[in-house]
Write an enzyme that holds these catalytic residues in place. Structure first.
Site, PDB file in Angstrom:
ATOM      1  N   ASN A 106       1.056  -1.390   0.043  1.00 39.54           N
ATOM      2  CA  ASN A 106       0.162  -0.128  -0.097  1.00 39.54           C
ATOM      3  C   ASN A 106       0.984   1.445  -0.110  1.00 39.54           C
ATOM      4  O   ASN A 106       1.316   1.670   1.012  1.00 39.54           O
ATOM      5  CB  ASN A 106      -1.023   0.017   1.490  1.00 39.54           C
ATOM      6  CG  ASN A 106      -1.713   1.224   1.085  1.00 39.54           C
ATOM      7  OD1 ASN A 106      -1.907   1.935   0.354  1.00 39.54           O
ATOM      8  ND2 ASN A 106      -2.476   1.328   2.368  1.00 39.54           N
ATOM      9  N   TRP A 107       0.981   1.798  -1.288  1.00 41.21           N
ATOM     10  CA  TRP A 107       1.847   3.001  -1.323  1.00 41.21           C
ATOM     11  C   TRP A 107       1.342   4.377  -0.670  1.00 41.21           C
ATOM     12  O   TRP A 107       1.851   5.297  -0.694  1.00 41.21           O
ATOM     13  CB  TRP A 107       2.301   3.264  -2.767  1.00 41.21           C
ATOM     14  CG  TRP A 107       3.106   2.038  -3.415  1.00 41.21           C
ATOM     15  CD1 TRP A 107       3.549   1.136  -2.702  1.00 41.21           C
ATOM     16  CD2 TRP A 107       3.561   1.864  -4.587  1.00 41.21           C
ATOM     17  NE1 TRP A 107       4.319  -0.052  -3.581  1.00 41.21           N
ATOM     18  CE2 TRP A 107       4.212   0.641  -4.811  1.00 41.21           C
ATOM     19  CE3 TRP A 107       3.253   2.564  -5.944  1.00 41.21           C
ATOM     20  CZ2 TRP A 107       4.343   0.189  -6.000  1.00 41.21           C
ATOM     21  CZ3 TRP A 107       3.778   2.216  -7.085  1.00 41.21           C
ATOM     22  CH2 TRP A 107       4.462   0.811  -7.149  1.00 41.21           C
ATOM     23  N   LYS A 108      -0.013   4.245  -0.373  1.00 41.12           N
ATOM     24  CA  LYS A 108      -0.559   5.556   0.234  1.00 41.12           C
ATOM     25  C   LYS A 108      -0.492   6.635  -0.592  1.00 41.12           C
ATOM     26  O   LYS A 108      -0.561   6.466  -1.975  1.00 41.12           O
ATOM     27  CB  LYS A 108      -0.261   5.508   1.591  1.00 41.12           C
ATOM     28  CG  LYS A 108      -0.225   4.375   2.501  1.00 41.12           C
ATOM     29  CD  LYS A 108      -0.176   4.546   3.971  1.00 41.12           C
ATOM     30  CE  LYS A 108      -0.131   3.307   4.791  1.00 41.12           C
ATOM     31  NZ  LYS A 108      -0.301   3.359   5.964  1.00 41.12           N
ATOM     32  N   HIS A 134      -9.603   0.564   4.493  1.00 38.76           N
ATOM     33  CA  HIS A 134      -8.244   0.882   4.967  1.00 38.76           C
ATOM     34  C   HIS A 134      -8.753   1.710   6.517  1.00 38.76           C
ATOM     35  O   HIS A 134      -9.568   2.691   6.228  1.00 38.76           O
ATOM     36  CB  HIS A 134      -7.484   1.431   4.248  1.00 38.76           C
ATOM     37  CG  HIS A 134      -6.110   1.331   4.778  1.00 38.76           C
ATOM     38  ND1 HIS A 134      -5.667   2.397   5.619  1.00 38.76           N
ATOM     39  CD2 HIS A 134      -5.030   0.662   4.518  1.00 38.76           C
ATOM     40  CE1 HIS A 134      -4.542   2.194   6.167  1.00 38.76           C
ATOM     41  NE2 HIS A 134      -4.088   1.187   5.365  1.00 38.76           N
ATOM     42  N   GLU A 184      -7.097   4.238   7.435  1.00 43.50           N
ATOM     43  CA  GLU A 184      -7.002   5.555   7.359  1.00 43.50           C
ATOM     44  C   GLU A 184      -8.234   6.144   6.551  1.00 43.50           C
ATOM     45  O   GLU A 184      -8.521   7.366   6.651  1.00 43.50           O
ATOM     46  CB  GLU A 184      -5.724   5.732   6.397  1.00 43.50           C
ATOM     47  CG  GLU A 184      -4.531   5.657   7.286  1.00 43.50           C
ATOM     48  CD  GLU A 184      -3.453   5.210   6.732  1.00 43.50           C
ATOM     49  OE1 GLU A 184      -3.327   5.167   5.324  1.00 43.50           O
ATOM     50  OE2 GLU A 184      -2.406   4.424   7.266  1.00 43.50           O
ATOM     51  N   GLU A 208      -5.849  -5.604  10.323  1.00 45.20           N
ATOM     52  CA  GLU A 208      -4.833  -4.341  10.760  1.00 45.20           C
ATOM     53  C   GLU A 208      -5.149  -3.607  11.935  1.00 45.20           C
ATOM     54  O   GLU A 208      -5.938  -2.773  11.741  1.00 45.20           O
ATOM     55  CB  GLU A 208      -4.800  -3.497   9.576  1.00 45.20           C
ATOM     56  CG  GLU A 208      -4.386  -4.071   8.159  1.00 45.20           C
ATOM     57  CD  GLU A 208      -3.871  -3.069   7.173  1.00 45.20           C
ATOM     58  OE1 GLU A 208      -2.802  -3.103   6.729  1.00 45.20           O
ATOM     59  OE2 GLU A 208      -4.636  -2.186   6.919  1.00 45.20           O
ATOM     60  N   GLY A 211       1.708   2.090  10.713  1.00 44.54           N
ATOM     61  CA  GLY A 211       2.475   3.082  10.359  1.00 44.54           C
ATOM     62  C   GLY A 211       3.212   3.876  11.705  1.00 44.54           C
ATOM     63  O   GLY A 211       4.089   4.894  11.996  1.00 44.54           O
ATOM     64  N   SER A 224       3.004  -2.352  10.336  1.00 47.58           N
ATOM     65  CA  SER A 224       4.423  -2.358  10.499  1.00 47.58           C
ATOM     66  C   SER A 224       5.108  -3.680  10.252  1.00 47.58           C
ATOM     67  O   SER A 224       6.169  -4.103  10.867  1.00 47.58           O
ATOM     68  CB  SER A 224       4.801  -1.955  12.015  1.00 47.58           C
ATOM     69  OG  SER A 224       4.322  -0.358  12.111  1.00 47.58           O
ATOM     70  N   GLY A 239       2.541  -1.143   4.275  1.00 47.72           N
ATOM     71  CA  GLY A 239       2.583   0.274   3.956  1.00 47.72           C
ATOM     72  C   GLY A 239       4.107   0.852   3.724  1.00 47.72           C
ATOM     73  O   GLY A 239       4.573   0.415   2.585  1.00 47.72           O
ATOM     74  N   GLY A 240       4.660   1.341   5.003  1.00 44.70           N
ATOM     75  CA  GLY A 240       6.097   1.915   4.697  1.00 44.70           C
ATOM     76  C   GLY A 240       7.050   0.942   3.935  1.00 44.70           C
ATOM     77  O   GLY A 240       7.464   1.448   3.225  1.00 44.70           O
TER      78      GLY A 240
HETATM   79  C1  PEP Z   1      -0.954  -0.149   5.669  1.00 44.89           C
HETATM   80  O1  PEP Z   1      -0.864   0.764   5.154  1.00 44.89           O
HETATM   81  O2  PEP Z   1      -2.035  -1.077   5.498  1.00 44.89           O
HETATM   82  C2  PEP Z   1      -0.003  -0.622   6.787  1.00 44.89           C
HETATM   83  C3  PEP Z   1      -0.197  -1.742   7.349  1.00 44.89           C
HETATM   84  O3  PEP Z   1       0.855   0.371   6.987  1.00 44.89           O
HETATM   85  P1  PEP Z   1       2.536   0.104   7.514  1.00 44.89           P
HETATM   86  O4  PEP Z   1       2.885  -1.269   7.012  1.00 44.89           O
HETATM   87  O5  PEP Z   1       3.365   1.343   7.193  1.00 44.89           O
HETATM   88  O6  PEP Z   1       2.059   0.127   9.105  1.00 44.89           O
END
Ligand code: PEP
Length: 258
Positions: free
Chosen positions: A14-16, A98, A100, A170, A176, A216, A237-238
């Site tokens: 997930n590049w957000k 998601h 967010e 999640e 994040g 994470s 994500g990251g």
């Molecule tokens: C996500 O964006 O779904 C996520 C889990 O981000 P991160 O890996 O950065 O926690």
């Protein structure tokens, strides 16, 4: 009696709201190379505007999904993008709900069930995100929240229609933040997901659906998480923005025994 099925590991990146056009194309090419020949379904989720450049780099080993889709089919919905449009340009999947969007934009389960309908009609794989906040976990409500979100978001959909469903557990407090759920905690939450799916549908369905962990995940902790029988891969994500780290995560998912 538990039904033994083989679930292909799923890894989503997930590049957000990150990257540039050139950076997205470059990361797409590196990720496709990392997924080549791996026993994994790899999907990257770029920002909407970079979908075409990312889709240009898709391969048999990596497809491209959207970070969201509209709950509507077409019409006067300024700023929204329909599932059919996403399919039309070559998307294979979409994230739904998601955290967010649930927490940042107030998306409700009632809205998400409509988004899932649109995704399924268009032939997109819905990756439904569920998970509790820290306050809910501390109050001992994590499992109740997961169950409520699943029941609400999947309401009205049949087991047959949901054949491609992927559920991403999640925990909001792990997204994040650099704070990852322990493999034990994640596995326990995944059992709640499957128990809920079994009670809503059937044991067979619950055993066949992919349930992945997000929060994470990184190149160091991925193998421990994916070693759990319950965890079929990750939504990342990251770490998905770093080609080397994401390649290690793909490799960890691919070598998972199912
Ligand atoms: C996500 O964006 O779904 C996520 C889990 O981000 P991160 O890996 O950065 O926690």
């Amino acid at each position: 009696m538990a039904i033994r099925v083989s679930r292909t590991p799923f890894v989503g990146g997930n590049w957000k709201m990150n990257l540039t056009r050139a950076g997205a194309a470059e990361l797409a090419r590196s990720t496709a190379a990392a997924a080549a020949g791996r026993r994994v379904e790899c999907v990257v989720f770029p920002p909407f505007v970079y979908l075409p450049d990312t889709i240009a780099a898709r391969t048999a080993d990596m497809c491209v999904g959207a970070q969201d889709c509209s709950a509507e089919t077409q019409g006067a919905f300024t700023g929204q993008v329909s599932a059919a449009m996403l399919r039309d340009i070559g998307c294979c999947a979409t994230l739904i709900g998601h955290s967010e969007r649930r927490h940042g934009l107030g998306e409700t389960d009632a809205l998400l069930t409509k988004k899932i309908a649109r995704a399924l009609e268009a032939g997109l794989t819905p990756v439904l995100c569920v998970g509790e906040t820290l306050a809910e976990r501390d109050a001992g409500r994590a499992h109740a929240v997961i169950e409520t979100q699943l029941r609400g978001s999947l309401a009205g959909h049949s087991e047959d229609a949901l054949a491609t469903l992927v559920v991403a557990y999640e925990p909001v407090w792990a997204i994040g933040t650099g704070r990852t759920a322990t493999p034990d905690d994640a596995a326990e939450a995944h059992r709640t997901v499957r128990k809920t799916l079994a009670s809503m549908y059937s044991v067979r369905f619950s055993e066949q659906a992919r349930v992945i962990y997000g929060g994470s995940v990184n190149a160091k902790n991925a193998a421990d998480l994916f070693a759990r029988e319950e965890i079929d891969g990750g939504l990342v994500g990251g770490a998905s923005l770093n080609a080397t780290d994401f390649a290690a995560i793909i490799a960890a998912a691919s070598s998972r025994r199912t």
